[in-house]
Scaffold this active site. Structure first.
Site, PDB file in Angstrom:
ATOM      1  CD  GLU A  52     -16.682  27.234  17.346  1.00 23.39           C
ATOM      2  OE1 GLU A  52     -16.677  26.010  17.528  1.00 23.39           O
ATOM      3  OE2 GLU A  52     -15.641  27.887  17.156  1.00 23.39           O
ATOM      4  CB  CYS A 111      -0.781  19.854  18.080  1.00 26.93           C
ATOM      5  SG  CYS A 111      -0.751  18.218  18.822  1.00 26.93           S
ATOM      6  CB  CYS A 147       7.135  18.133  18.657  1.00 24.32           C
ATOM      7  SG  CYS A 147       5.752  17.034  18.354  1.00 24.32           S
ATOM      8  CB  CYS A 187       4.948  22.450  20.083  1.00 30.14           C
ATOM      9  SG  CYS A 187       3.473  22.424  21.113  1.00 30.14           S
ATOM     10  CB  CYS A 210       3.865  17.589  25.055  1.00 29.39           C
ATOM     11  SG  CYS A 210       3.004  16.415  24.005  1.00 29.39           S
TER      12      CYS A 210
HETATM   13 FE1  SF4 Z   1       1.448  18.324  19.862  1.00 29.12          FE
HETATM   14 FE2  SF4 Z   1       2.841  17.702  22.036  1.00 29.12          FE
HETATM   15 FE3  SF4 Z   1       4.068  17.940  19.707  1.00 29.12          FE
HETATM   16 FE4  SF4 Z   1       3.099  20.100  20.921  1.00 29.12          FE
HETATM   17  S1  SF4 Z   1       4.745  18.793  21.626  1.00 29.12           S
HETATM   18  S2  SF4 Z   1       2.913  19.572  18.747  1.00 29.12           S
HETATM   19  S3  SF4 Z   1       1.266  19.270  21.870  1.00 29.12           S
HETATM   20  S4  SF4 Z   1       2.532  16.428  20.235  1.00 29.12           S
END
Ligand code: SF4
Length: 348
Positions: A38, A193, A200, A203, A209
């Site tokens: 970390e 992201c 997206c 995602c 989102c």
């Molecule tokens: Fe990022 Fe939202 Fe796109 Fe997912 S949907 S990659 S959280 S911007």
């Protein structure tokens, strides 16, 4: 099912398939390994950290090994990773744990953040990953996901927005599997992201989102307000004699703290006079090498290297922080990357 539950379930399922579970600090998990990774990962990419983490674990397998090591040895291994205050704090923290806490990391946020170099987000990661106790984190990747998920306005590094980001991070945290969830958030930010061109369509949490739903991803997170940085320029003096270079140990505090560097002088310095005053020697050769620019967080620095050749070593060095280092052994001392780059010019 509540929205936040759907978020964590989808994310955890995705992590099982696509998470970077083979990262070395995710195997044989211990508080020491999580803490070390970390600290190294603060403002640094995973690919950069990997070889450093392996080197440190090999050399210092336990926190006690790190505590008993010499700071110079740690700084030499750290050289190139940048933000050297992290390495000095790493040493201080290991010494504290070894001397005052019986070699064991504390297991509460309140105690963890008392350790040198450990902030709330590092403490949260340690709680969730090493101790399997849910605690929110807020690193750069997580801030980006949260800003987009909840359309949070304002620059995330700003103290005024911190409360909102912490609340958002806490609201998504599940009571179980906090270790996987935390690592999954880090991976989602790094792999899906991303800063530019987030993926997206694939995602796992796109249904939650808000930025995706409102086609406003490019607005989040807000960019850092631009600051005009000052530029400083200095001479960096490469005093060479009999295959040795004069190096200067820097003070513990400040830029490149406790590392070795080259003697510096203001740009209008008369180099011949500098040699006479410092060493009572007239150099046999002086050459200006190629200058270059290095940027720190708060300013830019133009480094003007000057090669100075002495025919013989001075009888004594007036400053206790100066010493001669064999050119072939320069990689055995901790040198900041810009100084290494200057010295590379000697090999051409
Ligand atoms: Fe990022 Fe939202 Fe796109 Fe997912 S949907 S990659 S959280 S911007």
């Amino acid at each position: 099912m509540k929205k936040n539950q759907i978020f964590s379930e989808n994310l955890l399922n995705w992590y099982q398939k696509f998470g970077r579970k083979d990262l070395p600090w995710r195997k044989q998990i211990s508080a020491y390994r999580v803490w070390l990774s970390e600290i190294m990962l603060q403002q640094t990419q995973v690919t950069t950290v990997l070889p450093y983490f392996e080197k440190f674990i090999k050399k210092f397998p336990t926190v006690t090994d790190l505590a008993t090591a010499d700071l110079d040895e740690i700084l030499t291994l750290w050289a190139g990773l940048g933000y050297y205050a992290r390495a000095r704090n790493l040493h201080k923290c290991a010494q504290m744990i070894s001397a005052e806490l019986n070699g064991k990391f504390p297991q509460t946020i309140e105690e963890l953040i008392k350790l040198p170099g450990v902030g709330l987000s590092t403490a949260g990661a340690m709680m969730s990953i090493a101790f399997k106790t849910p605690a929110p984190i807020l690193d750069g990747n997580v801030k980006r996901i949260l800003a987009r998920q909840f359309c949070i306005p304002g620059y995330p590094g700003n103290a005024k927005t911190a409360k909102q980001f912490w609340q958002a991070s806490e609201s998504l945290l599940p009571k179980k599997q906090a270790n996987d969830f935390t690592q999954a958030m880090m991976d989602l930010g790094a792999l899906v992201c991303t800063k530019s061109k987030p993926k997206c369509e694939i995602c796992p949490v796109n249904t939650n989102c808000q930025a995706f739903a409102t086609h406003s991803i490019s607005n989040y997170p807000e960019k850092k307000p631009k600051k005009i940085l000052l530029t400083h320029e200095k001479l960096f003096l490469i005093v060479r004699c009999k295959q040795k270079i004069l190096v200067e140990k820097r003070p513990a505090e400040g830029i490149w703290g406790s590392l070795f560097s080259l003697p510096e002088a203001p740009i209008n310095t008369d180099v011949k006079l500098w040699c006479l005053q410092k060493f009572n020697i007239v150099p046999k050769y002086i050459e200006k090498l190629t200058s270059f620019k290095h940027s720190f967080t708060h300013f830019h620095l133009i480094l003007d290297p000057i090669l100075i050749e002495f025919a013989h070593l001075p009888k004594q060095l007036m400053q206790s922080n100066l010493s001669w280092q064999a050119i072939n052994d320069l990689d055995k001392i901790g040198l900041p990357t810009p100084i290494k780059n200057i010295l590379k010019q000697l090999k051409r």
